[in-house]
Structures are given as C-alpha cells and as structure tokens.
Design a protein around this motif. Structure first.
Motif, PDB file in Angstrom:
ATOM      1  N   UNK A 135      -3.392  -7.474  31.746  1.00 11.47           N
ATOM      2  CA  UNK A 135      -3.884  -8.120  33.626  1.00 11.47           C
ATOM      3  C   UNK A 135      -4.571  -9.566  33.208  1.00 11.47           C
ATOM      4  N   UNK A 136      -5.560  -9.189  34.557  1.00 10.33           N
ATOM      5  CA  UNK A 136      -6.319 -10.357  34.316  1.00 10.33           C
ATOM      6  C   UNK A 136      -7.266  -9.998  34.747  1.00 10.33           C
ATOM      7  N   UNK A 137      -8.509 -11.198  35.219  1.00 11.37           N
ATOM      8  CA  UNK A 137      -9.558 -10.995  35.848  1.00 11.37           C
ATOM      9  C   UNK A 137     -10.724  -9.289  36.003  1.00 11.37           C
ATOM     10  N   UNK A 138     -10.516  -8.546  37.117  1.00 16.58           N
ATOM     11  CA  UNK A 138     -11.385  -7.726  37.072  1.00 16.58           C
ATOM     12  C   UNK A 138     -10.105  -6.665  37.562  1.00 16.58           C
ATOM     13  N   UNK A 164     -12.797  -1.913  31.731  1.00 20.65           N
ATOM     14  CA  UNK A 164     -13.412  -1.893  31.812  1.00 20.65           C
ATOM     15  C   UNK A 164     -15.090  -1.267  33.200  1.00 20.65           C
ATOM     16  N   UNK A 165     -16.228  -1.787  33.122  1.00 18.01           N
ATOM     17  CA  UNK A 165     -16.566  -1.237  33.926  1.00 18.01           C
ATOM     18  C   UNK A 165     -16.212  -2.372  34.812  1.00 18.01           C
ATOM     19  N   UNK A 166     -16.313  -1.561  36.651  1.00 18.97           N
ATOM     20  CA  UNK A 166     -15.839  -3.031  37.887  1.00 18.97           C
ATOM     21  C   UNK A 166     -14.171  -3.008  37.781  1.00 18.97           C
ATOM     22  N   UNK A 167     -13.307  -2.848  36.967  1.00 17.83           N
ATOM     23  CA  UNK A 167     -12.060  -3.285  36.239  1.00 17.83           C
ATOM     24  C   UNK A 167     -11.143  -1.742  37.321  1.00 17.83           C
ATOM     25  N   UNK A 168     -10.253  -2.634  38.120  1.00 17.97           N
ATOM     26  CA  UNK A 168      -9.181  -1.766  38.435  1.00 17.97           C
ATOM     27  C   UNK A 168      -7.581  -1.745  36.786  1.00 17.97           C
ATOM     28  N   UNK A 169      -7.257  -0.600  36.861  1.00 15.76           N
ATOM     29  CA  UNK A 169      -6.329  -0.519  35.798  1.00 15.76           C
ATOM     30  C   UNK A 169      -4.867   0.465  36.634  1.00 15.76           C
ATOM     31  N   UNK A 170      -3.854   0.581  35.859  1.00 15.29           N
ATOM     32  CA  UNK A 170      -2.362   0.801  36.757  1.00 15.29           C
ATOM     33  C   UNK A 170      -2.200  -0.331  37.728  1.00 15.29           C
ATOM     34  N   UNK A 171      -2.215  -1.172  37.623  1.00 11.07           N
ATOM     35  CA  UNK A 171      -2.856  -2.008  39.159  1.00 11.07           C
ATOM     36  C   UNK A 171      -2.514  -3.659  38.887  1.00 11.07           C
ATOM     37  N   UNK A 172      -1.561  -3.816  39.515  1.00 12.82           N
ATOM     38  CA  UNK A 172      -1.166  -3.537  41.244  1.00 12.82           C
ATOM     39  C   UNK A 172      -0.257  -1.911  40.993  1.00 12.82           C
ATOM     40  N   UNK A 173      -0.545  -1.537  42.290  1.00 14.84           N
ATOM     41  CA  UNK A 173      -0.361  -0.545  41.998  1.00 14.84           C
ATOM     42  C   UNK A 173       1.895  -0.009  41.586  1.00 14.84           C
ATOM     43  N   UNK A 174       2.034   0.645  40.868  1.00 18.74           N
ATOM     44  CA  UNK A 174       3.457   1.010  40.092  1.00 18.74           C
ATOM     45  C   UNK A 174       3.841   2.137  40.387  1.00 18.74           C
ATOM     46  N   UNK A 175       5.678   2.314  40.158  1.00 22.08           N
ATOM     47  CA  UNK A 175       5.489   3.493  40.013  1.00 22.08           C
ATOM     48  C   UNK A 175       6.909   3.317  38.920  1.00 22.08           C
TER      49      UNK A 175
END
Length: 269
Positions: A135-138, A164-175
């Motif tokens: 990923x990149x950014x937040x 890290x704090x304030x970040x998203x993960x497993x994102x963009x949403x995937x399946x």
C-alpha cells in the motif's frame, strides 16, 4: 452467526475458533507462563505454530521420521517489534510439546493435511520469511510471509501484518471466496488481532456483494474475526497500532484475490 470471537482475559487460552466454524481453517492462541507446557496433536491436519512472543522449546515426534526438537527459540517480546517470528510446521500425525522458557504467547494454525505428501516437520526461521511494505499513504502496512504458497505445505497459508496508527489495512476491500483460478481462489480466513496499547480497538467489516453477509465489528485486543467469504477491510483509529495474524486455507493452496469493484479506483491514487 457472529463473526467476532472475543478473546479471554484469563487462563491459558487467549482465543479459539469453535470446532466446525470453518471447513478448512482452524485457529487457537495461548498464553503460557515460564515452565508451563502446551501439548499439540496434529491428527489429520497440518499445523503451523507461530511464536508470537517469548522463548520456547518445541519437541515431538512425526510419523515415520522420528523425534525432533528445537531448543530455546524466540527473540521478540511483542508482536509489535520490527522482527519476524519463529514458527514450526508440523505434518499430519505429529505429536509435539511446547515448553515455555519465559512468558509466551503462541498461535496454533491448522488446515487439512496430507499424510502422503511426504512433508517433514521443520523449523521456520525469521531470515527465511519475506518481509514487504504494502500500500501507500494511509493505506501503508508491513507484511511478513510466514508460510506463503511458495513454501511447502498442503493447505495452510500464514501471514502477519502490522498496520500503523490511523491507517487502513486489507484495503481496498478484497475477497477470495470463489474457485475461479487464475482470477480468484477460494480461501477461508481468520484474523487474530492485537492492539497497541492494548486498551484500543480497530474496526473490521466483512461483507458480500449482495450484502447477504454484512457485519461491522469493533475488535479488541486478542479477538478473532472469522472470514468465511466476502470482503474484509480493517481500519485502525489514531493513536493505536494494529497487528493481525492471518490464517488461510481452501481446496487449492493459491492466494489470488479480487478487489471490490466499487472501490478499485483507489488503486489509481
């Protein structure tokens, strides 16, 4: 069925996936005090023991190959250290004992095994694990491949992620819930969550395109989230950092995912 399994504040068992909750994936995590032992029996499954923190000796016997022992392994005090873990692969029929040499937290990851595959018990050391930034950014997070599909196993895939704090993960949403290779593989999954500091929480949503499954959860330290199908993003509030251990398994040992088309535009940012 709730997809959130709450962690336990006391006792040796931190959290455990109920028997039969998933077809392919099994999971449990334990806390041990110095001198305590955890017996492990693979049965018809293959196992990956992931040493989350502390130091242990793992000894046991595997069918047709005799005894094994890995003495005094482990060199991290927390899953939030910038270090890969020690882990051990155990084939079906193995019997083992984990002896805690310090305060220990250890995960037992399970999936269907093959007694005829000829896979041997082995220690998986930190230098053998690929580490990467995704990923990149937040959306940046830090990934350690413990047992990827490039390493020997019959069904199991195991990976850990720090966000890290304030970040998203497993994102963009995937399946990965459709057996349609090479476009997508069917893999069940569990998320074992840790939060730093431990009084924090993260948010995880599990949902399908038709919303026949759509659960949003506030996830606390040592909770387990079950992902039988669908998209499964994680968001981490400011001030806290997230760790999760993923276990995946399915009919084919390939990780091939599909992004939610509604949010795939995020890949172009």
């Amino acid at each position: 069925m709730s997809l959130l399994i709450k962690g336990r504040a006391t006792g040796n068992t931190l959290v455990e996936l109920p028997q039969g909750a998933l077809e392919y994936v099994g999971f449990s995590a334990y806390r041990l005090a110095p001198g305590e032992q955890l017996p492990v029996s693979a049965g018809t499954q293959e196992l990956c023991l992931v040493l989350l923190s502390g130091r242990v000796t793992i000894s046991g016997v595997e069918p047709g190959k005799g005894a094994f022992s890995w003495e005094d392994i482990g060199d991290r005090n927390s899953v939030f250290e910038d270090k890969s873990p020690f882990a051990a692969y155990l084939p079906p029929g193995s019997q083992a004992r984990v002896l805690a040499l310090s305060d220990v937290q250890i995960a037992v990851c399970a999936a269907p095994g093959s007694a005829t595959a000829g896979l041997a018990a082995r220690l998986i050391t930190p230098p053998s694990m690929k580490r990467s930034v995704r990923g990149k950014g937040a959306n940046t997070r830090y990934v350690c491949d413990i047992l990827p599909d490039t390493e020997p196993a019959h069904s199991l895939l195991v990976v850990e992620v720090r966000t890290p704090s304030g970040h998203s993960s497993s994102y963009p949403p995937h399946k990965h819930d459709t057996d349609d290779l090479p476009h997508q593989s069917f893999l069940e999954e569990t998320y074992y969550h840790r939060i730093n500091p431990p009084q924090g929480f993260v948010f995880q949503r599990v949902y399908t395109d038709d919303r026949s499954l759509d659960q949003a959860m506030a996830v606390e330290n040592s909770d387990l989230v079950v992902v039988p199908k669908g998209y499964h993003p994680v968001s981490v509030p400011y001030g806290y950092e997230s760790y999760y251990l993923n276990v995946m398994a399915g009919p084919k040992r390939v990780w091939q995912f599909h992004n939610d088309p509604q949010h795939s535009w995020l890949m172009d940012l």
